[in-house]
Design an enzyme around this catalytic site. Sequence first.
Site, PDB file in Angstrom:
ATOM      1  N   CYS A   1      44.649  36.859  43.510  1.00 14.96           N
ATOM      2  CA  CYS A   1      45.602  37.700  42.867  1.00 14.96           C
ATOM      3  C   CYS A   1      46.935  37.025  42.444  1.00 14.96           C
ATOM      4  CB  CYS A   1      45.908  38.751  44.126  1.00 14.96           C
ATOM      5  SG  CYS A   1      46.486  40.371  43.609  1.00 14.96           S
TER       6      CYS A   1
ATOM      7  N   CYS B   1      40.935  48.704  43.156  1.00 14.68           N
ATOM      8  CA  CYS B   1      42.425  48.281  42.983  1.00 14.68           C
ATOM      9  C   CYS B   1      43.023  49.187  41.818  1.00 14.68           C
ATOM     10  CB  CYS B   1      42.246  46.834  42.554  1.00 14.68           C
ATOM     11  SG  CYS B   1      44.257  46.236  42.602  1.00 14.68           S
TER      12      CYS B   1
ATOM     13  N   CYS C   1      41.580  39.495  38.065  1.00 15.52           N
ATOM     14  CA  CYS C   1      40.985  40.763  38.428  1.00 15.52           C
ATOM     15  C   CYS C   1      38.956  40.713  38.369  1.00 15.52           C
ATOM     16  CB  CYS C   1      41.520  41.588  37.807  1.00 15.52           C
ATOM     17  SG  CYS C   1      43.036  42.238  38.019  1.00 15.52           S
TER      18      CYS C   1
ATOM     19  N   CYS D   1      37.292  39.431  41.284  1.00 14.56           N
ATOM     20  CA  CYS D   1      37.738  40.007  42.371  1.00 14.56           C
ATOM     21  C   CYS D   1      36.715  41.159  42.825  1.00 14.56           C
ATOM     22  CB  CYS D   1      39.362  40.390  42.204  1.00 14.56           C
ATOM     23  SG  CYS D   1      39.654  41.333  43.847  1.00 14.56           S
TER      24      CYS D   1
ATOM     25  N   LYS E   1      60.790  37.106  57.622  1.00 15.32           N
ATOM     26  CA  LYS E   1      59.573  36.361  57.581  1.00 15.32           C
ATOM     27  C   LYS E   1      59.303  35.162  58.443  1.00 15.32           C
ATOM     28  CE  LYS E   1      58.244  33.381  54.728  1.00 15.32           C
ATOM     29  NZ  LYS E   1      58.045  32.380  53.876  1.00 15.32           N
TER      30      LYS E   1
END
Length: 234
Positions: A212, A228, A219, A222, A142
């Site tokens: 998230c 989702c 949620c 969102c 990463k």
Amino acid sequence: MSAPQGPHWEPRNWRQQLENIQEMRRSRDAPVDEMGVQKCFDSSAAPQVMRYQVLLALMLSSQTKDQVTSAAMLRLRHHGLTVDSILQLDDAALGQMIYPVGFWRNKVKYIKQTTAILKQKYGGDIPRTVEELVQLPGVGPKMAHLAMNIAWDSVSGIAVDTHVHRITNRLGWVRKETRHPEETRLALQDWLPRDLWREINCLLVGFGQQTCLPVSPRCAQCLNQDICPAAKRH
């Protein structure tokens, strides 16, 4: 003759999900936007020094909140953050400057070892390839992909941290659930258009910091709650 390729797989609703996340992230006011690695180096420094500072910020950022990494980088920069200044610093002083980043004792050791390698092998600069970057002590895939992106302005792959790993699994952006960030990176690179590779890390990290969340995701706030697979619908 090789077997014909099947239809290219891509997740259901991914474009709509992405547009919704871009909309939710429009204000760019998450910790990663204000204190992420791309904000931690001295942009007025010589290019070689700037690249070294990017790599160091990435090493410090592992398992550490952006606020803590940013503060540690400010202390280091105040001291003078170059390959030579770090090599002249004793371990105790370096430890005091980077504390309380995660695993700071290990990072003191990795920073010293990596800095010595950069001095001996790369003339004080950082390597230009992912393959060489991941050979450095304390540098994982990463970090290497982010270093290529931020330090060398080169897109070598998708940088997948815990936020990107968690969110892409929740959204169903991997064909089958992945267990490790590196597995997630390969799964994403298999289908996500390359022109999105650069922005996806910062976009999803901020989304993971604000909406998230790892535990108790928000949620209800969102825009993706209806599309989702992992949404908690009440």
